[in-house]
Design a protein around this motif. Structure first.
Motif, PDB file in Angstrom:
ATOM      1  N   ALA A 152      13.312   2.698   3.942  1.00  0.00           N
ATOM      2  CA  ALA A 152      12.980   2.863   5.369  1.00  0.00           C
ATOM      3  C   ALA A 152      11.467   2.760   5.577  1.00  0.00           C
ATOM      4  O   ALA A 152      11.002   2.151   6.551  1.00  0.00           O
ATOM      5  CB  ALA A 152      13.492   4.203   5.877  1.00  0.00           C
ATOM      6  N   ALA A 153      10.702   3.330   4.667  1.00  0.00           N
ATOM      7  CA  ALA A 153       9.235   3.272   4.792  1.00  0.00           C
ATOM      8  C   ALA A 153       8.754   1.830   4.731  1.00  0.00           C
ATOM      9  O   ALA A 153       7.879   1.418   5.508  1.00  0.00           O
ATOM     10  CB  ALA A 153       8.584   4.102   3.680  1.00  0.00           C
ATOM     11  N   ILE A 193       5.037   7.401   7.765  1.00  0.00           N
ATOM     12  CA  ILE A 193       4.804   8.711   7.131  1.00  0.00           C
ATOM     13  C   ILE A 193       6.093   9.524   7.083  1.00  0.00           C
ATOM     14  O   ILE A 193       6.434  10.117   6.044  1.00  0.00           O
ATOM     15  CB  ILE A 193       3.700   9.481   7.890  1.00  0.00           C
ATOM     16  CG1 ILE A 193       2.362   8.760   7.710  1.00  0.00           C
ATOM     17  CG2 ILE A 193       3.606  10.931   7.410  1.00  0.00           C
ATOM     18  CD1 ILE A 193       1.215   9.396   8.450  1.00  0.00           C
ATOM     19  N   ASP A 194       6.829   9.543   8.183  1.00  0.00           N
ATOM     20  CA  ASP A 194       8.081  10.320   8.216  1.00  0.00           C
ATOM     21  C   ASP A 194       9.035   9.841   7.129  1.00  0.00           C
ATOM     22  O   ASP A 194       9.660  10.650   6.446  1.00  0.00           O
ATOM     23  CB  ASP A 194       8.747  10.204   9.598  1.00  0.00           C
ATOM     24  CG  ASP A 194       7.930  10.905  10.681  1.00  0.00           C
ATOM     25  OD1 ASP A 194       7.046  11.705  10.333  1.00  0.00           O
ATOM     26  OD2 ASP A 194       8.177  10.630  11.869  1.00  0.00           O
ATOM     27  N   ALA A 195       9.152   8.516   6.988  1.00  0.00           N
ATOM     28  CA  ALA A 195      10.060   7.965   5.973  1.00  0.00           C
ATOM     29  C   ALA A 195       9.568   8.323   4.568  1.00  0.00           C
ATOM     30  O   ALA A 195      10.375   8.649   3.682  1.00  0.00           O
ATOM     31  CB  ALA A 195      10.185   6.455   6.133  1.00  0.00           C
ATOM     32  N   PRO A 253      -4.086   3.922   5.663  1.00  0.00           N
ATOM     33  CA  PRO A 253      -4.240   5.310   6.125  1.00  0.00           C
ATOM     34  C   PRO A 253      -2.920   6.087   6.102  1.00  0.00           C
ATOM     35  O   PRO A 253      -2.890   7.253   5.725  1.00  0.00           O
ATOM     36  CB  PRO A 253      -4.756   5.151   7.564  1.00  0.00           C
ATOM     37  CG  PRO A 253      -5.453   3.839   7.566  1.00  0.00           C
ATOM     38  CD  PRO A 253      -4.669   2.967   6.622  1.00  0.00           C
ATOM     39  N   SER A 254      -1.819   5.425   6.468  1.00  0.00           N
ATOM     40  CA  SER A 254      -0.518   6.114   6.483  1.00  0.00           C
ATOM     41  C   SER A 254      -0.123   6.556   5.078  1.00  0.00           C
ATOM     42  O   SER A 254       0.372   7.671   4.883  1.00  0.00           O
ATOM     43  CB  SER A 254       0.572   5.188   7.044  1.00  0.00           C
ATOM     44  OG  SER A 254       0.248   4.792   8.352  1.00  0.00           O
ATOM     45  N   ALA A 266       0.842  -1.208   0.000  1.00  0.00           N
ATOM     46  CA  ALA A 266       0.000   0.000   0.000  1.00  0.00           C
ATOM     47  C   ALA A 266       0.875   1.255   0.000  1.00  0.00           C
ATOM     48  O   ALA A 266       0.545   2.263  -0.649  1.00  0.00           O
ATOM     49  CB  ALA A 266      -0.936  -0.007   1.213  1.00  0.00           C
ATOM     50  N   VAL A 267       2.000   1.190   0.705  1.00  0.00           N
ATOM     51  CA  VAL A 267       2.914   2.335   0.756  1.00  0.00           C
ATOM     52  C   VAL A 267       3.633   2.489  -0.590  1.00  0.00           C
ATOM     53  O   VAL A 267       3.785   3.602  -1.111  1.00  0.00           O
ATOM     54  CB  VAL A 267       3.924   2.153   1.914  1.00  0.00           C
ATOM     55  CG1 VAL A 267       4.935   3.293   1.935  1.00  0.00           C
ATOM     56  CG2 VAL A 267       3.187   2.054   3.240  1.00  0.00           C
TER      57      VAL A 267
END
Ligand code: NAI
Length: 258
Positions: free
Chosen positions: A134-135, A124-126, A153-154, A80-81
């Motif tokens: 990293a993410a 989110i930060d990554a 959601p992220s 998803a990311v």
């Protein structure tokens, strides 16, 4: 001049509805999807994204009047990311030079009401550091700890934050390219269909995404909003996440958020 528009996720749901709308208006549409499309590419990988950019550039003969990134997956999985965040931002960055060759370029992405739900901040930060490795590592850790449901959601929250930052930069607003998002509630597309068939899951979704205005939306409703965002009539809206969600955002977040 015939407008040339690239649409990802063109094989199904919202993207497919948008392709139909744009084609009916006389635009030349270049569909991108891992399924049947003008450009078949897997946007979860760098190889797929790079190839998609190259093939779209060739089909568009160096000029794109619009890009709409609809492709996405709603799985509790790191993919998803990869698709919803990196598959969108990398593709848009790759296609931006083609947009700058157009007289009135436009871009839009598809977020989600899910972007307002609980997230994994490290993912989110990554994403916002543009560090895909990293993410994905953090996303795998989230799955192992039983928090995989936060990944979708992220990915959508990160996308909305990226949009707010990026839309007003020299590369986008400074280059005359409006960049906005439509964030749907529940849409009656193949993505949501299996969830709605399951009574227990449907109940969870109805509680998580209350839609007092007209209930679930057809894909064409979301496509119509995207259609306007990338129309030449949109000269001054940028950096906005437009909730086309039957009132879910206003119900859930109330009058303090606007
Ligand atoms: P859909 O499942 O009908 O269409 C998604 C399309 O994206 C499919 O054609 C699929 O092949 C393509 N795709 C998925 N992964 C890909 C990859 N790795 N590479 C290339 N193409 C890929 O879903 P729908 O509803 O049309 O979704 C469109 C967008 O709307 C997505 O970004 C989704 O997250 C978002 N959305 C959908 C909602 C819903 O209730 N259906 C609600 C909120 C947002």
């Amino acid at each position: 001049m015939t407008r040339r528009i690239a649409v990802t996720g063109s094989a199904s749901g919202i993207g497919k509805a948008l392709v139909g709308m744009l084609t009916a208006q006389g635009a030349t549409v270049i569909g991108v999807d891992r399924d049947t499309a003008d450009v078949r590419a897997d946007l979860s990988t760098d190889e797929g994204r790079t190839r998609a950019v190259a093939e779209v550039a060739e089909l568009a003969a160096g000029r794109l009047d619009g890009v709409v990134a609809c492709a996405g997956v709603s799985l509790p999985d790191p993919i998803a990311v990869s698709v919803n965040y990196f598959g969108v931002v990398r593709l848009l960055a790759g296609l931006r030079p083609l947009l700058t060759a157009a007289p009135q370029p436009r871009a839009a992405v598809v977020g989600s009401i899910a972007g307002t739900q609980p997230v994994d901040q490290a993912v989110i930060d990554a994403c916002l550091r543009d560090d895909e490795q990293a993410a994905l590592e953090r996303a795998r850790a989230a799955v192992e700890s039983g928090a995989g449901s936060r990944l979708y959601p992220s990915s959508k929250s990160a996308l909305a934050q990226w949009l707010r930052r990026t839309a007003v930069t020299a590369d986008w607003a400074g280059a005359g390219i409006p960049l906005n998002a439509v964030a749907p509630g529940v849409v009656l597309s193949p993505m949501a269909a299996p969830l709605l068939e399951d009574e227990a899951m449907k109940k969870v979704m109805d509680e998580a995404v209350p839609m007092p205005l007209n209930g679930y939306a057809e894909p064409g409703v979301i496509a119509a909003a995207l259609d306007w965002l990338i129309s030449t009539g949109n000269t001054h809206m940028t950096g906005q996440v437009i909730y086309v969600d039957g009132g879910a955002d206003a119900t859930l977040r109330g009058p303090e958020v606007f």
